[in-house]
Design an enzyme around this catalytic site. Structure first.
Site, PDB file in Angstrom:
ATOM      1  CD  GLU A 150     -13.092  -4.520  -1.962  1.00 38.23           C
ATOM      2  OE1 GLU A 150     -12.879  -5.735  -1.761  1.00 38.23           O
ATOM      3  OE2 GLU A 150     -12.323  -3.763  -1.649  1.00 38.23           O
TER       4      GLU A 150
ATOM      5  CG  HIS B  60       3.705   8.511   8.453  1.00 36.57           C
ATOM      6  ND1 HIS B  60       4.482   7.686   7.722  1.00 36.57           N
ATOM      7  CD2 HIS B  60       3.195   9.245   7.625  1.00 36.57           C
ATOM      8  CE1 HIS B  60       4.505   7.706   6.549  1.00 36.57           C
ATOM      9  NE2 HIS B  60       3.643   8.913   6.315  1.00 36.57           N
TER      10      HIS B  60
END
Length: 301
Positions: free
Chosen positions: A58, A214
């Site tokens: 992160e 999807h």
């Protein structure tokens, strides 16, 4: 001066790819809260003492995004001054920085206050618009249009329709893929291409519907790009930009489908998942280039 601008443009385009892949890495590894609810600091500090893999992922993504954000801003201003006489320059300069800033704000909001999966799924798509703008700005700086004599291209009505329609549709496919990631629906269907899960039936929950939605969207764009490529091969042999451009687009969509299938067969292998994000990034860049060509070429009525 112009050579330095070219180097900056190339470096910024590569940096944008790292942002997109880094964002996918954060999502795939569940590292979005690696720094807690603190932003832009990490757990309220510049460098926390307790280091974890999720924190490193992160924090690295934030650092890369910050550095590349500055590069995008510099590129936008510099290109505006250097090649502002080219029609698309100012528009692309604005788009590249605005959407990069927007995706950063959405990411910050998700860390501070949390967001729904449907909102977070927009994050990747917004970053893609910024990437496409930087990519096209780089092409303008290198004067690719003049090199390939794009001003002499003639695009008929059918090709014009396909270029615009499939580009818009690709964004919906990208959003559905991002939604799969954020809802953690990647492995909810153990089979491919159908979602049998030991018994043939319609999807039974939201996660299966997201996954199969999807897959259906990806299947449509695969068939669509295959058809356009065949059309380009038959009718645009003398216009190499479109001829080879659609062949490249077809190769990329094939790689995208293969990577999507391998994600299931390898039980979400991280490297394959990142390649999946890379291929769709490249494909969107190619489609964006077609839009640029469409806007700059003569039209056959």
């Amino acid at each position: 001066m112009r050579r330095s601008l070219k180097w900056l443009a190339v470096a910024t385009t590569i940096g944008m790819i790292f942002i997109l892949i880094g964002g996918a890495l954060v999502t795939k590894t569940g590292s979005g809260m690696g720094c807690g609810h603190s932003w832009p600091l990490c757990h309220g500090k510049f460098l926390p003492l307790e280091i974890s893999p999720k924190l490193i992922i992160e924090l690295a993504h934030r650092l890369v995004s910050g550095v590349v954000g500055i590069m995008v801003l510099v590129l936008s201003i510099w290109a505006w001054k250097e090649i502002g006489d080219i029609r698309e320059t100012k528009f692309l300069s604005f788009l590249s920085f605005f959407f990069l800033l927007l995706q950063g704000l959405i990411g910050a909001a998700a860390v501070k206050w949390g967001q729904s999966d449907f909102v977070l799924a927009l994050h990747f798509g917004i970053s893609l618009i910024s990437f496409a703008s930087v990519f096209l700005l780089t092409l303008l700086i290198f004067e690719v249009d003049k090199k390939f004599e794009a001003d002499k291209l003639v695009i008929d009505k059918r090709m014009r329709f396909h270029i615009v329609a499939v580009s818009i549709y690709s964004y919906l496919v990208i959003y559905s893929g991002a939604l799969v990631r954020h809802t953690k629906s990647s492995l909810v269907c153990r089979d491919w291409p159908l979602c049998l899960n030991d018994a043939p039936a319609l999807p039974s929950n939201m996660y299966e519907w997201v996954q199969m939605g999807h897959r259906a969207a990806a299947g449509i764009i695969f068939i669509w790009i295959a058809y356009i490529t065949l059309f380009a091969v038959r009718h645009y042999k003398d216009q190499k930009v479109l001829y080879w451009g659609w062949i490249i687009a077809f190769v990329l969509v094939c790689l995208q489908v293969i990577a999507g299938a391998l994600i299931i067969f390898t039980s979400l292998n991280l490297y394959i998942a990142l390649l999946h994000a890379f291929f769709i990034t490249c494909l969107f860049g190619v489609l964006s280039y077609f839009i640029l060509l469409y806007s700059r070429t003569k039209r056959d009525h």
